[in-house]
Motif scaffolding. Sequence first.
Motif, PDB file in Angstrom:
ATOM      1  N   TRP A 165       0.888  -1.096  -0.066  1.00  0.00           N
ATOM      2  CA  TRP A 165      -0.070  -0.099   0.133  1.00  0.00           C
ATOM      3  C   TRP A 165       0.763   1.096  -0.115  1.00  0.00           C
ATOM      4  O   TRP A 165       1.840   1.362   0.808  1.00  0.00           O
ATOM      5  CB  TRP A 165      -0.786  -0.176   1.177  1.00  0.00           C
ATOM      6  CG  TRP A 165      -1.811   1.497   1.467  1.00  0.00           C
ATOM      7  CD1 TRP A 165      -2.888   1.646   0.737  1.00  0.00           C
ATOM      8  CD2 TRP A 165      -1.551   2.463   2.318  1.00  0.00           C
ATOM      9  NE1 TRP A 165      -3.317   3.001   1.222  1.00  0.00           N
ATOM     10  CE2 TRP A 165      -2.274   3.407   1.892  1.00  0.00           C
ATOM     11  CE3 TRP A 165      -0.336   2.575   3.358  1.00  0.00           C
ATOM     12  CZ2 TRP A 165      -2.541   4.624   2.799  1.00  0.00           C
ATOM     13  CZ3 TRP A 165      -0.394   3.934   3.750  1.00  0.00           C
ATOM     14  CH2 TRP A 165      -1.564   4.907   3.595  1.00  0.00           C
ATOM     15  N   THR A 166       0.554   2.219  -0.897  1.00  0.00           N
ATOM     16  CA  THR A 166       1.336   3.567  -0.858  1.00  0.00           C
ATOM     17  C   THR A 166       0.212   4.629  -0.610  1.00  0.00           C
ATOM     18  O   THR A 166      -0.730   4.663  -1.598  1.00  0.00           O
ATOM     19  CB  THR A 166       2.028   3.827  -2.154  1.00  0.00           C
ATOM     20  OG1 THR A 166       2.943   2.534  -2.457  1.00  0.00           O
ATOM     21  CG2 THR A 166       2.656   5.046  -2.600  1.00  0.00           C
ATOM     22  N   GLY A 167       0.538   5.593   0.326  1.00  0.00           N
ATOM     23  CA  GLY A 167      -0.517   6.424   0.594  1.00  0.00           C
ATOM     24  C   GLY A 167       0.269   7.657   1.605  1.00  0.00           C
ATOM     25  O   GLY A 167       1.373   7.411   2.104  1.00  0.00           O
ATOM     26  N   SER A 168      -0.471   8.581   1.698  1.00  0.00           N
ATOM     27  CA  SER A 168      -0.239   9.785   2.649  1.00  0.00           C
ATOM     28  C   SER A 168      -0.612   9.411   4.032  1.00  0.00           C
ATOM     29  O   SER A 168      -1.790   8.874   4.095  1.00  0.00           O
ATOM     30  CB  SER A 168      -0.708  10.951   2.223  1.00  0.00           C
ATOM     31  OG  SER A 168       0.144  11.252   0.987  1.00  0.00           O
ATOM     32  N   ILE A 169       0.081  10.038   5.130  1.00  0.00           N
ATOM     33  CA  ILE A 169      -0.180  10.016   6.393  1.00  0.00           C
ATOM     34  C   ILE A 169       0.233  10.978   7.158  1.00  0.00           C
ATOM     35  O   ILE A 169       0.895  11.998   6.606  1.00  0.00           O
ATOM     36  CB  ILE A 169       0.590   8.646   7.227  1.00  0.00           C
ATOM     37  CG1 ILE A 169       1.922   8.750   7.371  1.00  0.00           C
ATOM     38  CG2 ILE A 169       0.299   7.404   6.721  1.00  0.00           C
ATOM     39  CD1 ILE A 169       2.757   7.945   8.220  1.00  0.00           C
ATOM     40  N   ASN A 170      -0.829  11.464   8.237  1.00  0.00           N
ATOM     41  CA  ASN A 170      -0.347  12.594   9.011  1.00  0.00           C
ATOM     42  C   ASN A 170      -0.866  12.294  10.451  1.00  0.00           C
ATOM     43  O   ASN A 170      -1.888  12.638  10.717  1.00  0.00           O
ATOM     44  CB  ASN A 170      -1.186  13.851   8.387  1.00  0.00           C
ATOM     45  CG  ASN A 170      -0.643  15.190   9.290  1.00  0.00           C
ATOM     46  OD1 ASN A 170       0.326  15.193   9.860  1.00  0.00           O
ATOM     47  ND2 ASN A 170      -1.308  16.092   8.881  1.00  0.00           N
ATOM     48  N   ALA A 171       0.208  11.534  11.074  1.00  0.00           N
ATOM     49  CA  ALA A 171      -0.351  10.879  12.302  1.00  0.00           C
ATOM     50  C   ALA A 171       0.782  10.680  13.251  1.00  0.00           C
ATOM     51  O   ALA A 171       1.766  10.167  12.632  1.00  0.00           O
ATOM     52  CB  ALA A 171      -1.301   9.906  12.326  1.00  0.00           C
ATOM     53  N   THR A 179       5.072   3.663   1.706  1.00  0.00           N
ATOM     54  CA  THR A 179       4.756   2.593   1.038  1.00  0.00           C
ATOM     55  C   THR A 179       4.857   1.340   2.140  1.00  0.00           C
ATOM     56  O   THR A 179       5.961   1.116   3.009  1.00  0.00           O
ATOM     57  CB  THR A 179       5.662   2.197  -0.081  1.00  0.00           C
ATOM     58  OG1 THR A 179       5.423   3.068  -1.170  1.00  0.00           O
ATOM     59  CG2 THR A 179       5.174   0.662  -0.480  1.00  0.00           C
ATOM     60  N   ARG A 180       3.993   0.603   2.438  1.00  0.00           N
ATOM     61  CA  ARG A 180       4.005  -0.482   3.400  1.00  0.00           C
ATOM     62  C   ARG A 180       3.449  -1.744   2.949  1.00  0.00           C
ATOM     63  O   ARG A 180       2.487  -1.931   2.140  1.00  0.00           O
ATOM     64  CB  ARG A 180       3.198  -0.124   4.622  1.00  0.00           C
ATOM     65  CG  ARG A 180       3.136  -1.128   5.723  1.00  0.00           C
ATOM     66  CD  ARG A 180       2.234  -0.589   7.004  1.00  0.00           C
ATOM     67  NE  ARG A 180       2.973   0.421   7.627  1.00  0.00           N
ATOM     68  CZ  ARG A 180       2.401   1.409   8.474  1.00  0.00           C
ATOM     69  NH1 ARG A 180       1.271   0.886   9.042  1.00  0.00           N
ATOM     70  NH2 ARG A 180       3.156   2.257   8.885  1.00  0.00           N
ATOM     71  N   LEU A 229      -2.545   0.306  -4.384  1.00  0.00           N
ATOM     72  CA  LEU A 229      -2.022  -0.901  -4.071  1.00  0.00           C
ATOM     73  C   LEU A 229      -1.418  -1.256  -5.318  1.00  0.00           C
ATOM     74  O   LEU A 229      -1.474  -1.200  -6.373  1.00  0.00           O
ATOM     75  CB  LEU A 229      -3.362  -2.133  -3.972  1.00  0.00           C
ATOM     76  CG  LEU A 229      -4.168  -1.675  -2.809  1.00  0.00           C
ATOM     77  CD1 LEU A 229      -5.200  -2.797  -2.726  1.00  0.00           C
ATOM     78  CD2 LEU A 229      -3.497  -1.619  -1.412  1.00  0.00           C
ATOM     79  N   SER A 230      -0.033  -2.063  -4.985  1.00  0.00           N
ATOM     80  CA  SER A 230       0.625  -2.745  -5.828  1.00  0.00           C
ATOM     81  C   SER A 230       1.102  -4.264  -5.263  1.00  0.00           C
ATOM     82  O   SER A 230       1.037  -4.672  -4.431  1.00  0.00           O
ATOM     83  CB  SER A 230       2.195  -2.065  -5.942  1.00  0.00           C
ATOM     84  OG  SER A 230       1.907  -0.536  -6.380  1.00  0.00           O
ATOM     85  N   LEU A 231       1.076  -5.017  -6.614  1.00  0.00           N
ATOM     86  CA  LEU A 231       1.419  -6.483  -6.278  1.00  0.00           C
ATOM     87  C   LEU A 231       2.546  -7.040  -6.606  1.00  0.00           C
ATOM     88  O   LEU A 231       3.278  -6.464  -7.692  1.00  0.00           O
ATOM     89  CB  LEU A 231       0.280  -7.273  -7.117  1.00  0.00           C
ATOM     90  CG  LEU A 231      -1.204  -6.924  -6.800  1.00  0.00           C
ATOM     91  CD1 LEU A 231      -1.949  -7.856  -7.739  1.00  0.00           C
ATOM     92  CD2 LEU A 231      -1.664  -6.861  -5.619  1.00  0.00           C
ATOM     93  N   ALA A 232       3.216  -7.966  -5.857  1.00  0.00           N
ATOM     94  CA  ALA A 232       4.564  -8.173  -6.110  1.00  0.00           C
ATOM     95  C   ALA A 232       4.467 -10.006  -6.037  1.00  0.00           C
ATOM     96  O   ALA A 232       3.919 -10.631  -5.368  1.00  0.00           O
ATOM     97  CB  ALA A 232       5.544  -8.052  -5.079  1.00  0.00           C
ATOM     98  N   LEU A 233       4.755 -10.553  -7.058  1.00  0.00           N
ATOM     99  CA  LEU A 233       4.578 -11.846  -7.547  1.00  0.00           C
ATOM    100  C   LEU A 233       5.490 -12.549  -6.573  1.00  0.00           C
ATOM    101  O   LEU A 233       6.662 -12.596  -6.645  1.00  0.00           O
ATOM    102  CB  LEU A 233       4.865 -12.308  -9.111  1.00  0.00           C
ATOM    103  CG  LEU A 233       4.608 -13.638  -9.749  1.00  0.00           C
ATOM    104  CD1 LEU A 233       3.260 -14.098  -9.270  1.00  0.00           C
ATOM    105  CD2 LEU A 233       4.917 -13.904 -10.932  1.00  0.00           C
ATOM    106  N   VAL A 247       8.451   1.692   3.967  1.00  0.00           N
ATOM    107  CA  VAL A 247       9.460   2.850   3.281  1.00  0.00           C
ATOM    108  C   VAL A 247       8.879   3.984   2.979  1.00  0.00           C
ATOM    109  O   VAL A 247       7.881   4.021   2.515  1.00  0.00           O
ATOM    110  CB  VAL A 247      10.158   2.261   1.971  1.00  0.00           C
ATOM    111  CG1 VAL A 247      11.026   3.337   1.525  1.00  0.00           C
ATOM    112  CG2 VAL A 247      10.662   1.075   2.347  1.00  0.00           C
ATOM    113  N   ASP A 248       9.493   5.110   3.726  1.00  0.00           N
ATOM    114  CA  ASP A 248       9.143   6.318   3.447  1.00  0.00           C
ATOM    115  C   ASP A 248      10.133   7.234   2.524  1.00  0.00           C
ATOM    116  O   ASP A 248      11.087   6.775   2.237  1.00  0.00           O
ATOM    117  CB  ASP A 248       8.784   7.143   4.713  1.00  0.00           C
ATOM    118  CG  ASP A 248      10.110   7.402   5.643  1.00  0.00           C
ATOM    119  OD1 ASP A 248      11.142   6.912   5.344  1.00  0.00           O
ATOM    120  OD2 ASP A 248       9.667   7.942   6.692  1.00  0.00           O
TER     121      ASP A 248
END
Length: 289
Positions: A165-171, A179-180, A229-233, A247-248
Motif C-alpha cells: 500500500w502506498t499513501g499519505s499519512i499525517n499522524a 509504502t507498506r 495498491l501494488s502486487l509483487a509476484l 519505506v518513506d
Amino acid sequence: MRAVFGLVLIVGVALAGGAVYLAQDYIKQTQAELERERLATQEALASMKTIPTVDVYVLNKSLKYGERLTQEDVRSVQWPEDAIPEGTFSDIAVLFPENAKGERYALRAMEKDEAVLEVKVTKPGEAAGLTSRLAKGMRAFAISVDVASGVSGFLRPGDNVDVYWTGSINAGGRAGEITRLIQTNIELIAVDQTAGSDITGTTIARTVTVAATPEQIAALAQAQNTGRLSLALVGIEDEAVASAIEVDQRKLLGIKEVAPAPAPVPERVCTVNTRRGGEIVKTQIPCTN
C-alpha cells in the motif's frame, strides 16, 4: 580309372559324414545354451516380486478449465498401488454417480492420460465458478490493477502475491507518503473474468480477484480506498515469510533524522531589594541554590 573314381567317392562320403557330425554337435550345443537361458529367465521371473495394481481413471483427451467431463472422456488403466496420487477415482460409479444432480466440470487444465483427481473437477452438479475455488472461511475480493501494479500482465490464477500500500499519512508526528507491505502470500483465483490457469501469453488485467479472510478483505478495502495498491509476484518455491516492511521518502533517500538542538537555558540572576528612602534598589548577588 574306376579305382580313382571309387577313391574320390569314398573321400566325399567321409567329408560329408564329418560335416554332418560337426553340424549335429553345433546344434546340440546351441540347444543346450538356449535351454540354459530359458531356465535362467524362468527363475528370474519367478524370483521377481509381483507389483500389485489397481484401476485408476485417466483422461482420453486434454481438458481446459470449465469444460464438461463425460464418461467418454475417461478410461480405466492399471496403476501401481503404491504410487497412486491422492484423490484418484477407481470406480466409475463414484466419478459419475447415477443419482447425480448434474455434470462435472474441469477446475484446472488437464492433459491426456492424466489421472482424474478430486481437486481438479467439480462435484456433480457444481458449476466451475469462483465459489468452487474458495476454501472454507475464505472470500473473494477484487483488486484494481494496471500494467505497473499488476506485474506487467504476468499474473495467473493460482499465483501468490504480496500486496503493498502506498499513501499519505499525517499522524503520530509523522507526515508524508509511505509504502507498506500489508498482506503476504495472497492467492489469486481469477484474472479479469478468467479463473482458469491455462492463460496463454501476457494479459494486461484491469482487476485481479484474490481469496482472503474477512479480516484481510477489510484491510484491503481500506487500503484500496485510501491509497494505491501494488502486487509483487511470489515464487513457487519461496517459503520465506515476509516481515513488516515500510519505506518513506527519508528511508528511500537515506536521510537520517536529525535531533532538534536543545533549547538555551536562561542564566539565573539573584538579587536583593534594598530600601533607600522612598526608593527600592535591586542589587545582584551570587546565587546560593
